[in-house]
Design a protein around this motif. Structure first.
Motif, PDB file in Angstrom:
ATOM      1  N   PRO A 133     -31.252  10.555   4.173  1.00  0.00           N
ATOM      2  CA  PRO A 133     -30.158   9.751   4.738  1.00  0.00           C
ATOM      3  C   PRO A 133     -29.058  10.658   5.286  1.00  0.00           C
ATOM      4  O   PRO A 133     -28.292  11.251   4.526  1.00  0.00           O
ATOM      5  N   VAL A 134     -28.985  10.782   6.596  1.00  0.00           N
ATOM      6  CA  VAL A 134     -28.044  11.709   7.232  1.00  0.00           C
ATOM      7  C   VAL A 134     -27.059  11.013   8.174  1.00  0.00           C
ATOM      8  O   VAL A 134     -26.114  11.641   8.651  1.00  0.00           O
ATOM      9  N   ALA A 172     -13.314  13.156  10.509  1.00  0.00           N
ATOM     10  CA  ALA A 172     -13.691  12.462   9.283  1.00  0.00           C
ATOM     11  C   ALA A 172     -14.938  13.125   8.696  1.00  0.00           C
ATOM     12  O   ALA A 172     -15.422  14.136   9.203  1.00  0.00           O
ATOM     13  N   SER A 173     -15.475  12.552   7.624  1.00  0.00           N
ATOM     14  CA  SER A 173     -16.591  13.174   6.910  1.00  0.00           C
ATOM     15  C   SER A 173     -17.868  13.159   7.744  1.00  0.00           C
ATOM     16  O   SER A 173     -18.210  12.148   8.359  1.00  0.00           O
ATOM     17  N   ILE A 174     -18.568  14.286   7.736  1.00  0.00           N
ATOM     18  CA  ILE A 174     -19.880  14.380   8.367  1.00  0.00           C
ATOM     19  C   ILE A 174     -20.918  14.644   7.288  1.00  0.00           C
ATOM     20  O   ILE A 174     -20.581  14.895   6.129  1.00  0.00           O
ATOM     21  N   VAL A 175     -22.194  14.554   7.650  1.00  0.00           N
ATOM     22  CA  VAL A 175     -23.261  14.733   6.680  1.00  0.00           C
ATOM     23  C   VAL A 175     -23.108  16.081   5.977  1.00  0.00           C
ATOM     24  O   VAL A 175     -22.828  17.106   6.597  1.00  0.00           O
ATOM     25  N   SER A 219     -19.840   5.046   8.674  1.00  0.00           N
ATOM     26  CA  SER A 219     -20.139   4.485   7.355  1.00  0.00           C
ATOM     27  C   SER A 219     -20.825   5.552   6.517  1.00  0.00           C
ATOM     28  O   SER A 219     -21.197   6.616   7.028  1.00  0.00           O
ATOM     29  N   PRO A 220     -21.009   5.301   5.216  1.00  0.00           N
ATOM     30  CA  PRO A 220     -21.694   6.282   4.369  1.00  0.00           C
ATOM     31  C   PRO A 220     -23.086   6.617   4.901  1.00  0.00           C
ATOM     32  O   PRO A 220     -23.727   5.804   5.573  1.00  0.00           O
ATOM     33  N   LYS A 221     -23.555   7.805   4.587  1.00  0.00           N
ATOM     34  CA  LYS A 221     -24.823   8.300   5.129  1.00  0.00           C
ATOM     35  C   LYS A 221     -25.991   7.673   4.362  1.00  0.00           C
ATOM     36  O   LYS A 221     -26.313   8.071   3.243  1.00  0.00           O
ATOM     37  N   VAL A 222     -26.616   6.674   4.976  1.00  0.00           N
ATOM     38  CA  VAL A 222     -27.688   5.924   4.315  1.00  0.00           C
ATOM     39  C   VAL A 222     -28.930   5.803   5.190  1.00  0.00           C
ATOM     40  O   VAL A 222     -29.917   5.190   4.781  1.00  0.00           O
ATOM     41  N   MET A 223     -28.928   6.400   6.382  1.00  0.00           N
ATOM     42  CA  MET A 223     -30.004   6.175   7.345  1.00  0.00           C
ATOM     43  C   MET A 223     -30.613   7.496   7.802  1.00  0.00           C
ATOM     44  O   MET A 223     -29.902   8.475   8.034  1.00  0.00           O
TER      45      MET A 223
END
Length: 328
Positions: free
Chosen positions: A151-152, A242-245, A139-143
């Motif tokens: 948020p990473v 997929a996308s990473i931080v 999921s999107p980086k929010v934590m």
């Protein structure tokens, strides 16, 4: 917050209308409807708010979903920008076929930019076929990690479904101290967050939902929860390419694992042994309340909704879905 009780079948039709108004095609409507109604009838924060927040939309220029078979038991599903719930359902169906043929599978997905929804929905399908299902979602980086304030990580949920003699036993949980959509719900209802679940953009603890949305969620369980969240991150996005931080693109990775226990054991005794474990746990001494196993409470809510053909939800959420449904 004011609630409203509506007929379940009427809400179901309203959801289809809302998804059509948002421009989803028939196959996307069915996939998204089924996942969202599964969550909503279980009291999950992963339900119809995703329509209200428009987090179910596919890309404007979708490509065909492609299944890339890597070996007899491993595959990657390229979502082509379709809504995450449709892609995950396709991946789940393919994974179940691979389990039937081989006894074990790992399937991951990439190239989706919208929510997969409640991942217990996908894991459950394995257990309904007598298999074990494990689903990890990116999921999107929010934590933030323990000790950090940026948020990473995603909220990085895991779902595990185990077949039993009755309904499947399902653990479906995020590694965040609360879910992203629980914070959105709190913001929309102008309610405070619990203590110690979020940080503002300065890294300070906050109970203000709006501040949390521009800051970072915390993991559950301190360093242990943070460690699990990181490992789940590494088993999804990097493994699916997929996308990473730090990446600009929003390309979400997910991982599905399926196991046929009869292949492992050499017989069909797994469900019987699972039931024996669960019955012995339920027969144990109680502290002061009912012994509750994973997913049992949410399943009881879903059964009540089904039996009464009714569901109670926030009136503002219902009105929002109604407005979207009538917008075209």
């Amino acid at each position: 917050m004011e609630n409203i009780t509506v007929a379940l079948n009427q809400l179901s039709e309203l959801v289809f209308q809302a998804l059509a108004s948002l421009g989803l095609d028939k196959q996307e409507q069915r996939a998204v409807h089924d996942v969202l109604m599964y969550a909503q009838t279980r009291g999950s924060s992963q339900g119809l708010i995703k329509i209200q927040e428009r987090t179910v939309l596919p890309d404007a220029d979708c490509r065909d979903i492609q299944i890339l078979n890597r070996s007899g038991i491993i595959a990657t599903v390229d979502g082509g920008g379709h809504t995450g719930m449709l892609v995950m359902q396709r991946a789940t169906e393919h994974a179940i076929d691979l389990v039937k043929a081989n006894g074990l599978t790992l399937v991951n997905t990439r190239n989706t930019r919208s929510s997969t929804g409640s991942i217990g929905f996908y894991a459950r399908q394995f257990a309904e076929n007598g298999n074990i299902g494990i689903v990890l979602a990116g999921s999107p980086k929010v934590m933030a990690v323990e000790g950090g304030i940026d948020p990473v990580l995603g909220t990085n949920p895991i779902a595990i479904a185990i077949p039993t003699g009755n309904a499947p036993l399902i653990l479906d949980m995020a590694t965040a101290a609360t879910t992203w959509f629980a914070i959105i719900n709190a913001r929309n209802a102008d309610q405070p967050l619990p203590e110690r679940v979020a940080l503002n953009n300065k890294g300070e603890p906050t109970t203000d939902a709006s501040e949390a949305l521009s800051g970072a969620l915390k993991t559950f369980g301190g360093a242990k929860g943070s460690g699990l969240a990181l490992m789940f991150e590494l088993l999804t996005a990097p493994l699916a390419s997929a996308s990473i931080v730090g990446d600009d693109a929003d390309n979400r990775g997910n991982t599905i694992i399926g196991i046929d226990p009869s292949i492992v054991l050499g017989d069909n005794s797994y469900q019987e042994r699972v039931d024996l474990v669960l019955n012995r746990i339920r027969a144990g001494r109680r502290a002061n309340s009912q012994i509750r196993l994973p997913g049992e409470y949410s399943e009881s809510i879903a059964q009540h909704c089904k039996q009464t053909n009714s569901i109670t939800l926030d009136r503002n959420l219902y009105n929002s879905i109604l407005e979207i449904a009538n917008s075209n």
